[in-house]
Design a protein around this motif. Structure first.
Motif, PDB file in Angstrom:
ATOM      1  N   GLY A 104      -8.249   8.450  12.931  1.00  0.00           N
ATOM      2  CA  GLY A 104      -7.353   8.775  11.838  1.00  0.00           C
ATOM      3  C   GLY A 104      -6.611   7.550  11.340  1.00  0.00           C
ATOM      4  O   GLY A 104      -6.244   6.667  12.109  1.00  0.00           O
ATOM      5  N   PRO A 106      -3.136   6.665   9.047  1.00  0.00           N
ATOM      6  CA  PRO A 106      -1.940   7.302   8.481  1.00  0.00           C
ATOM      7  C   PRO A 106      -2.038   7.414   6.959  1.00  0.00           C
ATOM      8  O   PRO A 106      -2.617   6.550   6.300  1.00  0.00           O
ATOM      9  N   GLN A 107      -1.446   8.484   6.422  1.00  0.00           N
ATOM     10  CA  GLN A 107      -1.606   8.769   5.001  1.00  0.00           C
ATOM     11  C   GLN A 107      -1.076   7.647   4.118  1.00  0.00           C
ATOM     12  O   GLN A 107      -1.612   7.397   3.047  1.00  0.00           O
ATOM     13  N   ARG A 142      -6.181  15.039   3.865  1.00  0.00           N
ATOM     14  CA  ARG A 142      -5.505  14.628   5.103  1.00  0.00           C
ATOM     15  C   ARG A 142      -5.281  15.847   5.971  1.00  0.00           C
ATOM     16  O   ARG A 142      -5.213  16.978   5.487  1.00  0.00           O
ATOM     17  N   THR A 146      -1.139  16.119  11.435  1.00  0.00           N
ATOM     18  CA  THR A 146      -0.906  14.718  11.791  1.00  0.00           C
ATOM     19  C   THR A 146      -0.601  13.838  10.591  1.00  0.00           C
ATOM     20  O   THR A 146      -0.168  12.699  10.770  1.00  0.00           O
ATOM     21  N   ASN A 148      -2.735  12.413   8.870  1.00  0.00           N
ATOM     22  CA  ASN A 148      -3.716  11.331   8.923  1.00  0.00           C
ATOM     23  C   ASN A 148      -4.946  11.723   8.124  1.00  0.00           C
ATOM     24  O   ASN A 148      -5.251  12.908   7.971  1.00  0.00           O
TER      25      ASN A 148
END
Length: 181
Positions: A104, A106-107, A142, A146, A148
């Motif tokens: 993953g 992070p956004q 996403r 999370t 992610n």
């Protein structure tokens, strides 16, 4: 397929005999020694035995399990002699090269994660350097829990040091290099 193999041997013998009879009949019909009906029957018998050989070979092929690619087999999940239904798992098969790493991002960094970016993966148990690969897949949404975005990197693994299911540390450089004075 033992029974089918035995049937195949018998039908192949019949096919060979039918072919010999057909070849003999060809010469005899040319000389006028036999009727055209006898010749036609020999030709039909030859075609019939060829078809039966093909049918038995097809039955053997349906009962033979072949992997769609070469790889490493896991632990067998069925025993010899068990009957299987379509879709039943027989043995896990893993392709060691290339290998895929899913992780993953992070956004807030996901907007800079693009297919083709370089990924470096390292494993604590394998001290000899890391593995270098590229982003090949990027999830469209996403994960809610999370925040992610799931990505997949493809790594060459010619020496087979990486195995499916291993945990790796993945490092991705998301920024672009810029010349600075």
């Amino acid at each position: 397929t033992r029974q089918e193999q035995a049937q195949l041997a018998a039908v192949e013998a019949q096919r060979d005999l039918a072919r010999l009879n057909f070849e003999r009949m060809q010469n005899l019909v040319i000389d006028g020694a036999i009727s055209r009906a006898d010749y036609d029957q020999a030709a039909a018998q030859q075609k019939e035995t060829e078809a039966r050989v093909g049918e038995i070979r097809a039955a053997i092929a349906r009962k033979t399990i072949r992997a769609p690619f070469s790889g490493i087999l896991g632990i067998r999940q069925v025993n010899l002699g068990e009957y299987l239904s379509p879709g039943d798992p027989v043995v896990p098969l893993q392709a060691p090269h290339p290998i895929y790493v899913n992780f993953g991002v992070p956004q807030q960094d996901a907007v800079r994660a693009r297919i083709g970016r370089t990924v470096r993966a390292t494993i604590a148990d394998l001290p000899r350097g890391g593995f270098k690969g590229r982003f090949t897949e990027l999830e469209a949404v996403r994960k809610q829990e999370t925040r992610n975005v799931q990505v997949q990197a493809t790594l060459p693994n010619r020496d087979g040091r990486l195995r499916p299911g291993m945990f790796v540390q993945a490092a991705v450089i998301l920024g672009d290099s810029q010349p600075v004075v």
